[in-house]
Design a protein around this motif. Sequence first.
Motif, short mmCIF file in Angstrom:
data_model
loop_
_atom_site.label_atom_id
_atom_site.label_comp_id
_atom_site.label_asym_id
_atom_site.label_seq_id
_atom_site.Cartn_x
_atom_site.Cartn_y
_atom_site.Cartn_z
N TYR A 190 0.85 -1.39 0.36
CA TYR A 190 0.09 -0.18 0.00
C TYR A 190 1.17 1.57 -0.29
O TYR A 190 0.68 2.12 -0.66
CB TYR A 190 -1.23 -0.05 1.37
CG TYR A 190 -2.13 -1.09 1.68
CD1 TYR A 190 -2.34 -1.48 0.07
CD2 TYR A 190 -2.60 -1.98 2.26
CE1 TYR A 190 -3.39 -2.10 -0.27
CE2 TYR A 190 -2.79 -2.70 2.79
CZ TYR A 190 -3.34 -3.21 1.43
OH TYR A 190 -4.41 -4.20 1.38
N ALA A 191 1.82 0.78 0.92
CA ALA A 191 2.85 2.04 0.71
C ALA A 191 3.70 2.60 -0.35
O ALA A 191 3.97 3.63 -1.07
CB ALA A 191 4.12 1.53 1.79
N LEU A 192 4.09 1.12 -1.61
CA LEU A 192 4.92 1.34 -2.37
C LEU A 192 3.55 1.92 -3.30
O LEU A 192 4.00 3.22 -4.65
CB LEU A 192 5.56 0.16 -2.50
CG LEU A 192 6.52 -0.73 -2.31
CD1 LEU A 192 6.73 -1.71 -2.13
CD2 LEU A 192 7.31 0.39 -2.86
N GLN A 193 1.91 1.98 -3.21
CA GLN A 193 1.29 2.58 -4.55
C GLN A 193 1.48 3.92 -4.49
O GLN A 193 1.01 4.55 -4.75
CB GLN A 193 0.01 1.55 -3.77
CG GLN A 193 -0.98 2.22 -5.10
CD GLN A 193 -0.99 1.89 -6.28
OE1 GLN A 193 -0.67 1.25 -7.36
NE2 GLN A 193 -2.09 2.71 -7.37
N ALA A 194 0.73 4.87 -2.89
CA ALA A 194 1.18 5.91 -2.29
C ALA A 194 2.28 5.89 -3.55
O ALA A 194 1.96 7.53 -3.79
CB ALA A 194 1.23 5.66 -1.02
N TYR A 195 3.29 5.37 -2.92
CA TYR A 195 4.78 6.32 -3.34
C TYR A 195 4.79 6.59 -5.26
O TYR A 195 5.61 7.67 -5.69
CB TYR A 195 6.10 5.30 -3.22
CG TYR A 195 7.76 5.79 -3.75
CD1 TYR A 195 8.53 6.09 -2.49
CD2 TYR A 195 7.51 5.69 -4.66
CE1 TYR A 195 9.61 7.23 -2.72
CE2 TYR A 195 8.46 6.49 -5.31
CZ TYR A 195 9.53 6.61 -4.49
OH TYR A 195 11.53 7.33 -4.38
N ALA A 196 4.27 6.00 -5.08
CA ALA A 196 4.44 5.62 -7.36
C ALA A 196 3.23 5.93 -7.69
O ALA A 196 3.60 7.37 -8.38
CB ALA A 196 3.67 4.43 -7.66
N GLN A 197 1.98 6.30 -6.79
CA GLN A 197 1.77 7.33 -7.00
C GLN A 197 1.68 9.20 -6.87
O GLN A 197 1.70 10.12 -7.67
CB GLN A 197 -0.36 7.50 -6.40
CG GLN A 197 -0.90 6.33 -6.45
CD GLN A 197 -2.48 6.46 -5.93
OE1 GLN A 197 -2.37 7.14 -4.85
NE2 GLN A 197 -2.56 5.37 -6.97
N ARG A 198 2.43 9.42 -6.47
CA ARG A 198 3.39 10.49 -5.70
C ARG A 198 4.70 10.97 -6.38
O ARG A 198 4.49 12.51 -7.26
CB ARG A 198 4.10 10.55 -4.10
CG ARG A 198 2.88 10.65 -3.37
CD ARG A 198 3.83 10.83 -1.85
NE ARG A 198 5.15 10.21 -1.44
CZ ARG A 198 4.88 9.09 -1.26
NH1 ARG A 198 3.50 8.79 -0.75
NH2 ARG A 198 5.79 8.47 -0.71
N THR A 199 5.32 9.64 -7.12
CA THR A 199 6.23 10.38 -7.56
C THR A 199 6.27 9.46 -9.78
O THR A 199 6.93 9.97 -10.55
CB THR A 199 7.36 9.28 -7.61
OG1 THR A 199 6.86 8.10 -7.76
CG2 THR A 199 7.83 9.80 -6.64
N ASP A 200 4.52 9.21 -10.03
CA ASP A 200 4.32 9.51 -11.04
C ASP A 200 4.85 8.36 -12.11
O ASP A 200 4.27 8.44 -13.47
CB ASP A 200 4.17 10.46 -12.62
CG ASP A 200 3.68 11.10 -13.49
OD1 ASP A 200 2.88 9.98 -14.01
OD2 ASP A 200 4.26 11.52 -14.35
N CYS A 201 4.51 6.71 -11.24
CA CYS A 201 4.79 5.82 -11.25
C CYS A 201 3.79 5.07 -11.55
O CYS A 201 1.95 5.41 -11.24
CB CYS A 201 6.12 4.75 -11.32
SG CYS A 201 7.77 5.94 -10.50
N LYS A 202 3.48 3.62 -12.47
CA LYS A 202 2.24 3.17 -12.19
C LYS A 202 3.21 1.42 -11.54
O LYS A 202 3.82 1.23 -12.36
CB LYS A 202 2.14 2.57 -13.75
CG LYS A 202 1.42 4.33 -14.12
CD LYS A 202 -0.29 4.25 -13.83
CE LYS A 202 -0.44 5.96 -14.54
NZ LYS A 202 -1.91 5.74 -14.28
N ILE A 203 2.32 1.01 -11.05
CA ILE A 203 2.90 -1.03 -10.96
C ILE A 203 1.22 -1.01 -10.51
O ILE A 203 0.59 -0.94 -10.31
CB ILE A 203 2.73 -0.53 -8.86
CG1 ILE A 203 4.27 0.11 -8.70
CG2 ILE A 203 3.80 -2.42 -8.74
CD1 ILE A 203 4.77 0.05 -6.84
N ILE A 204 1.73 -2.56 -11.69
CA ILE A 204 0.52 -2.97 -11.89
C ILE A 204 0.42 -4.57 -11.75
O ILE A 204 1.71 -5.17 -12.60
CB ILE A 204 0.00 -3.08 -13.93
CG1 ILE A 204 -0.41 -0.92 -13.54
CG2 ILE A 204 -1.22 -3.32 -14.01
CD1 ILE A 204 -0.16 -0.43 -15.08
N ASN A 205 -0.57 -4.90 -11.56
CA ASN A 205 -0.12 -6.67 -11.10
C ASN A 205 -1.05 -7.41 -12.22
O ASN A 205 -2.68 -7.82 -12.72
CB ASN A 205 -0.91 -7.06 -9.75
CG ASN A 205 -1.05 -8.18 -9.00
OD1 ASN A 205 -0.13 -9.02 -9.16
ND2 ASN A 205 -1.17 -8.64 -8.27
#
Length: 237
Positions: A190-205
């Motif tokens: 969940y923290a990594l998803q928040a980090y990705a959103q802050r840094t304009d990245c996408k993590i997709i499962n």
Amino acid sequence: MKKNVTLKTIDHDFCFVIGNGPSLTFEDLEAIKVYPTFTVNFFHKGCPEFPSTYHVLLDPCFGNEECLPYVLDLYDSHGTTKFITRQNVAKQLLTLNKVDRIFGTYPVLAQYRDFVRCNMTKSMTGSVNVIPFAIQCALYMGYKNIFLLGCDFNSYANLKVEHFYKHGKDRMTSIGEDLRWSSFVHYHHYALQAYAQRTDCKIINLTPGSLIDAYPRNSLNLILNKIEKKNNDFKAY
């Protein structure tokens, strides 16, 4: 660890982080071997010839007498793979003249709420599970689109621990204890998803049936079609 900055030189803006879950048995790994890939731990027991771009060895056991031969054989047989491990394991490998492709890290910081530190040249956020740590490394390197395969993360919901390369291993801890530690991993995602959103990245499962619910889901076939259609340009993804 200062040399880890050299890992930021990448050729694509996307990569695949590959776990060792049983669902990997049904995935076409041949289709992604030409792209940047992160594999982890004992992955090559199931796919010995797979040309991993990076191989992440987070567990301290990889420096002991039982597991070190596996690491040394892997280093010698995969001449282009870069190995990412803990600082103490890296130092041990360096004393054995395994130098050019070994990258040590210092994952000692506790993950709490949305706190994540991905800087591989400094103290990083530690992880109970290798997949969040591999994602952190990918984020540090500059990959903007990170796709997860083989990340079932369902061992705490099964009577036996399953990997794609080995079936039906009895669990070493109770389901309750496994569930307790697995909850930390879920909150790390969940923290990594928040980090990705802050840094304009996408993590997709892309893992069918995965219990990791922090990220949007998709399928490998659809993503490969997008890669081909957009000529590796995910700016509009």
